[in-house]
Design a protein around this motif. Sequence first.
Motif, PDB file in Angstrom:
ATOM      1  N   ARG A  83     -25.940  32.795 -14.955  1.00 61.35           N
ATOM      2  CA  ARG A  83     -25.288  31.840 -14.057  1.00 61.35           C
ATOM      3  C   ARG A  83     -24.946  30.597 -14.861  1.00 61.35           C
ATOM      4  O   ARG A  83     -25.546  30.313 -15.888  1.00 61.35           O
ATOM      5  CB  ARG A  83     -26.206  31.506 -12.897  1.00 61.35           C
ATOM      6  CG  ARG A  83     -26.470  32.770 -12.048  1.00 61.35           C
ATOM      7  CD  ARG A  83     -27.343  32.494 -10.887  1.00 61.35           C
ATOM      8  NE  ARG A  83     -26.553  31.727  -9.922  1.00 61.35           N
ATOM      9  CZ  ARG A  83     -27.103  31.048  -8.931  1.00 61.35           C
ATOM     10  NH1 ARG A  83     -28.393  31.031  -8.753  1.00 61.35           N
ATOM     11  NH2 ARG A  83     -26.339  30.367  -8.090  1.00 61.35           N
ATOM     12  N   GLU A  84     -23.971  29.858 -14.399  1.00 59.81           N
ATOM     13  CA  GLU A  84     -23.541  28.631 -15.059  1.00 59.81           C
ATOM     14  C   GLU A  84     -23.421  27.526 -14.014  1.00 59.81           C
ATOM     15  O   GLU A  84     -23.155  27.792 -12.847  1.00 59.81           O
ATOM     16  CB  GLU A  84     -22.173  28.825 -15.724  1.00 59.81           C
ATOM     17  CG  GLU A  84     -22.162  29.837 -16.850  1.00 59.81           C
ATOM     18  CD  GLU A  84     -22.484  29.234 -18.202  1.00 59.81           C
ATOM     19  OE1 GLU A  84     -23.048  28.121 -18.255  1.00 59.81           O
ATOM     20  OE2 GLU A  84     -22.173  29.876 -19.200  1.00 59.81           O
ATOM     21  N   HIS A  87     -18.193  25.449 -16.529  1.00 63.33           N
ATOM     22  CA  HIS A  87     -17.579  26.334 -17.516  1.00 63.33           C
ATOM     23  C   HIS A  87     -16.309  25.687 -18.052  1.00 63.33           C
ATOM     24  O   HIS A  87     -15.600  25.002 -17.329  1.00 63.33           O
ATOM     25  CB  HIS A  87     -17.281  27.717 -16.927  1.00 63.33           C
ATOM     26  CG  HIS A  87     -16.194  27.713 -15.902  1.00 63.33           C
ATOM     27  ND1 HIS A  87     -16.398  27.319 -14.607  1.00 63.33           N
ATOM     28  CD2 HIS A  87     -14.891  28.056 -15.987  1.00 63.33           C
ATOM     29  CE1 HIS A  87     -15.260  27.415 -13.934  1.00 63.33           C
ATOM     30  NE2 HIS A  87     -14.331  27.852 -14.746  1.00 63.33           N
ATOM     31  N   VAL A 110     -14.573  39.098 -16.859  1.00 61.15           N
ATOM     32  CA  VAL A 110     -15.203  39.052 -15.534  1.00 61.15           C
ATOM     33  C   VAL A 110     -14.180  38.920 -14.416  1.00 61.15           C
ATOM     34  O   VAL A 110     -14.461  39.282 -13.276  1.00 61.15           O
ATOM     35  CB  VAL A 110     -16.269  37.936 -15.435  1.00 61.15           C
ATOM     36  CG1 VAL A 110     -17.413  38.208 -16.393  1.00 61.15           C
ATOM     37  CG2 VAL A 110     -15.687  36.572 -15.676  1.00 61.15           C
ATOM     38  N   THR A 111     -13.003  38.410 -14.729  1.00 64.56           N
ATOM     39  CA  THR A 111     -11.882  38.371 -13.794  1.00 64.56           C
ATOM     40  C   THR A 111     -10.660  38.794 -14.586  1.00 64.56           C
ATOM     41  O   THR A 111     -10.276  38.135 -15.549  1.00 64.56           O
ATOM     42  CB  THR A 111     -11.663  36.959 -13.205  1.00 64.56           C
ATOM     43  OG1 THR A 111     -12.870  36.523 -12.591  1.00 64.56           O
ATOM     44  CG2 THR A 111     -10.542  36.963 -12.179  1.00 64.56           C
ATOM     45  N   ALA A 124     -10.836  35.282 -16.560  1.00 66.57           N
ATOM     46  CA  ALA A 124     -12.115  34.682 -16.927  1.00 66.57           C
ATOM     47  C   ALA A 124     -12.910  35.699 -17.726  1.00 66.57           C
ATOM     48  O   ALA A 124     -12.802  36.907 -17.493  1.00 66.57           O
ATOM     49  CB  ALA A 124     -12.892  34.249 -15.693  1.00 66.57           C
ATOM     50  N   CYS A 125     -13.679  35.193 -18.686  1.00 68.08           N
ATOM     51  CA  CYS A 125     -14.489  36.079 -19.513  1.00 68.08           C
ATOM     52  C   CYS A 125     -15.770  35.374 -19.948  1.00 68.08           C
ATOM     53  O   CYS A 125     -15.912  34.167 -19.773  1.00 68.08           O
ATOM     54  CB  CYS A 125     -13.699  36.541 -20.732  1.00 68.08           C
ATOM     55  SG  CYS A 125     -13.296  35.245 -21.931  1.00 68.08           S
ATOM     56  N   ARG A 126     -16.662  36.178 -20.493  1.00 65.85           N
ATOM     57  CA  ARG A 126     -17.888  35.644 -21.086  1.00 65.85           C
ATOM     58  C   ARG A 126     -17.817  35.846 -22.590  1.00 65.85           C
ATOM     59  O   ARG A 126     -17.318  36.861 -23.070  1.00 65.85           O
ATOM     60  CB  ARG A 126     -19.122  36.351 -20.540  1.00 65.85           C
ATOM     61  CG  ARG A 126     -19.395  36.024 -19.089  1.00 65.85           C
ATOM     62  CD  ARG A 126     -20.774  36.502 -18.667  1.00 65.85           C
ATOM     63  NE  ARG A 126     -20.974  36.259 -17.258  1.00 65.85           N
ATOM     64  CZ  ARG A 126     -21.367  35.103 -16.734  1.00 65.85           C
ATOM     65  NH1 ARG A 126     -21.596  34.070 -17.522  1.00 65.85           N
ATOM     66  NH2 ARG A 126     -21.512  34.956 -15.433  1.00 65.85           N
ATOM     67  N   HIS A 131     -21.710  32.627 -22.060  1.00 67.63           N
ATOM     68  CA  HIS A 131     -21.026  31.469 -21.480  1.00 67.63           C
ATOM     69  C   HIS A 131     -19.727  31.924 -20.820  1.00 67.63           C
ATOM     70  O   HIS A 131     -18.989  32.758 -21.359  1.00 67.63           O
ATOM     71  CB  HIS A 131     -20.724  30.420 -22.542  1.00 67.63           C
ATOM     72  CG  HIS A 131     -21.949  29.744 -23.071  1.00 67.63           C
ATOM     73  ND1 HIS A 131     -22.660  28.806 -22.350  1.00 67.63           N
ATOM     74  CD2 HIS A 131     -22.606  29.884 -24.251  1.00 67.63           C
ATOM     75  CE1 HIS A 131     -23.683  28.385 -23.062  1.00 67.63           C
ATOM     76  NE2 HIS A 131     -23.676  29.025 -24.219  1.00 67.63           N
ATOM     77  N   LEU A 132     -19.438  31.363 -19.659  1.00 65.28           N
ATOM     78  CA  LEU A 132     -18.258  31.702 -18.879  1.00 65.28           C
ATOM     79  C   LEU A 132     -17.084  30.808 -19.272  1.00 65.28           C
ATOM     80  O   LEU A 132     -17.241  29.588 -19.388  1.00 65.28           O
ATOM     81  CB  LEU A 132     -18.578  31.523 -17.393  1.00 65.28           C
ATOM     82  CG  LEU A 132     -17.505  31.882 -16.384  1.00 65.28           C
ATOM     83  CD1 LEU A 132     -17.187  33.375 -16.462  1.00 65.28           C
ATOM     84  CD2 LEU A 132     -17.987  31.523 -14.980  1.00 65.28           C
ATOM     85  N   TRP A 133     -15.918  31.427 -19.476  1.00 67.44           N
ATOM     86  CA  TRP A 133     -14.688  30.725 -19.845  1.00 67.44           C
ATOM     87  C   TRP A 133     -13.578  31.121 -18.886  1.00 67.44           C
ATOM     88  O   TRP A 133     -13.387  32.300 -18.603  1.00 67.44           O
ATOM     89  CB  TRP A 133     -14.257  31.108 -21.260  1.00 67.44           C
ATOM     90  CG  TRP A 133     -15.190  30.637 -22.320  1.00 67.44           C
ATOM     91  CD1 TRP A 133     -16.359  31.222 -22.716  1.00 67.44           C
ATOM     92  CD2 TRP A 133     -15.037  29.471 -23.116  1.00 67.44           C
ATOM     93  NE1 TRP A 133     -16.941  30.489 -23.713  1.00 67.44           N
ATOM     94  CE2 TRP A 133     -16.148  29.408 -23.975  1.00 67.44           C
ATOM     95  CE3 TRP A 133     -14.067  28.480 -23.181  1.00 67.44           C
ATOM     96  CZ2 TRP A 133     -16.317  28.387 -24.890  1.00 67.44           C
ATOM     97  CZ3 TRP A 133     -14.234  27.466 -24.104  1.00 67.44           C
ATOM     98  CH2 TRP A 133     -15.350  27.423 -24.944  1.00 67.44           C
ATOM     99  N   SER A 134     -12.812  30.143 -18.390  1.00 71.38           N
ATOM    100  CA  SER A 134     -11.592  30.396 -17.626  1.00 71.38           C
ATOM    101  C   SER A 134     -10.412  30.098 -18.532  1.00 71.38           C
ATOM    102  O   SER A 134     -10.413  29.093 -19.252  1.00 71.38           O
ATOM    103  CB  SER A 134     -11.508  29.492 -16.395  1.00 71.38           C
ATOM    104  OG  SER A 134     -12.506  29.822 -15.478  1.00 71.38           O
TER     105      SER A 134
END
Length: 143
Positions: A83-84, A87, A110-111, A124-126, A131-134
């Motif tokens: 979880r974050e 991001h 992830v999206t 969106a990816c990890r 770490h989550l990035w948009s």
Amino acid sequence: MPSPAKATISTVIPGLRYRDAHAAIDWLVRAFGFERHAVYDGPNNTVAHAQLSFGNGMIMLGSATNEGAYAEMMAHPDEIGLRETQHPCLIVADATAVYEMALAANATIVTELAEMPYGGKAFACRDPEGHLWSVGEYDPWAG
């Protein structure tokens, strides 16, 4: 009241911590096209502080250690179920091209890449440490 922001290129700079900061820097360069602005090595093959630029934006990062007061205030994604609480968002000219770069660098999507109702494509990816990035084409500064 006038803005307290300094007249500089980017006034908000996210900070991230990585267990293998050197590998994270290499990955961020390959996956998203960041450029090394400054990398200061720490003891035992760690990164004391790094600055990576992306257009007129920047992130700062360093090695995640269990030392010092700052380490006690932050959690790594793998410590909290991926979880974050925040991001980084990258504004890009061509989300499809960056999506392909991220896939080639083994990002965890992830999206999926899609056209957004507010404009442009996004996904969106990890990164390898979770770490989550948009990433998207929507420019919040555009009129």
